[in-house]
Motif scaffolding. Structure first.
Motif, mmCIF file in Angstrom:
data_model
loop_
_atom_site.group_PDB
_atom_site.id
_atom_site.type_symbol
_atom_site.label_atom_id
_atom_site.label_comp_id
_atom_site.label_asym_id
_atom_site.label_seq_id
_atom_site.Cartn_x
_atom_site.Cartn_y
_atom_site.Cartn_z
ATOM 1 N N GLN A 80 42.219 40.163 47.492
ATOM 2 C CA GLN A 80 41.939 38.913 46.781
ATOM 3 C C GLN A 80 40.434 38.696 46.655
ATOM 4 O O GLN A 80 39.961 38.227 45.619
ATOM 5 N N LYS A 83 39.198 40.950 43.963
ATOM 6 C CA LYS A 83 39.577 40.444 42.638
ATOM 7 C C LYS A 83 38.582 39.391 42.169
ATOM 8 O O LYS A 83 38.155 39.386 41.012
ATOM 9 N N ASN A 84 38.176 38.513 43.078
ATOM 10 C CA ASN A 84 37.257 37.435 42.716
ATOM 11 C C ASN A 84 35.816 37.924 42.574
ATOM 12 O O ASN A 84 35.106 37.519 41.655
ATOM 13 N N TYR A 87 35.754 41.292 40.014
ATOM 14 C CA TYR A 87 36.426 41.052 38.732
ATOM 15 C C TYR A 87 37.400 42.177 38.401
ATOM 16 O O TYR A 87 37.365 42.750 37.316
ATOM 17 N N LEU A 88 38.274 42.482 39.351
ATOM 18 C CA LEU A 88 39.293 43.501 39.134
ATOM 19 C C LEU A 88 40.531 42.829 38.560
ATOM 20 O O LEU A 88 41.235 42.103 39.252
ATOM 21 N N ASP A 89 40.790 43.054 37.293
ATOM 22 C CA ASP A 89 41.952 42.446 36.659
ATOM 23 C C ASP A 89 43.106 43.423 36.505
ATOM 24 O O ASP A 89 44.216 43.028 36.214
ATOM 25 N N SER A 90 42.858 44.689 36.694
ATOM 26 C CA SER A 90 43.885 45.704 36.534
ATOM 27 C C SER A 90 44.789 45.747 37.765
ATOM 28 O O SER A 90 44.315 45.685 38.901
ATOM 29 N N VAL A 91 46.092 45.864 37.535
ATOM 30 C CA VAL A 91 47.044 45.940 38.637
ATOM 31 C C VAL A 91 46.837 47.231 39.421
ATOM 32 O O VAL A 91 46.954 47.248 40.653
ATOM 33 N N LYS A 94 43.831 46.751 41.724
ATOM 34 C CA LYS A 94 44.183 45.876 42.849
ATOM 35 C C LYS A 94 44.995 46.638 43.891
ATOM 36 O O LYS A 94 44.775 46.493 45.087
#
Length: 130
Positions: A80, A83-84, A87-91, A94
């Motif tokens: 998490q 992600k923040n 800026y990892l938006d890809s599943v 992650k």
């Protein structure tokens, strides 16, 4: 206390305590619950007769299973954060960050617990792999 632990019904109950406490930590996130889980792990290794003179090996086995829920919680928190911050938006990214964090936490945990186990129980049999 050792006579109490040699009873057949208490040994499986003792092995489940660190796992249950670690699962409680996974849901609550309270640090003192994780400390109780670690202390119960050392108590488990100290009192089970099968662990005598092989404490490092059994600490590895028990901590691998019983601390897995806590490791998952730490890995979720790290993913998490990634992600923040990253800026990892890809599943896929992650999932990769989650698995790498899980592996790193597991390795660090085993090294630290092995070090402290060896400090507490110096006289152990050699573990030989053939």
């Amino acid at each position: 206390m050792n006579g109490f632990v040699k009873k057949q019904w208490i040994q499986p109950a003792l092995t489940m305590i660190p796992l249950i406490v670690s699962t409680i930590y996974c849901f609550t996130g309270k640090v003192f619950v994780m400390i109780v889980s670690l202390i119960s792990l050392f108590i488990l290794v100290a009192f089970l007769p099968v662990c005598e003179k092989r404490e490092n090996l059994w600490m590895f086995v028990f901590s691998s299973v019983s601390l897995f829920p806590a490791n998952i919680r730490f890995s979720v928190l790290i993913s998490q954060w990634a992600k923040n911050e990253l800026y990892l938006d890809s599943v896929i990214m992650k999932t990769i960050v989650f698995l790498i964090a899980l592996h790193i936490i597991f390795c660090m945990e085993q090294i630290i617990l092995g070090f402290f186990t060896r400090l507490l129980w110096r006289k152990q049999y050699k573990v030989e792999v053939e």
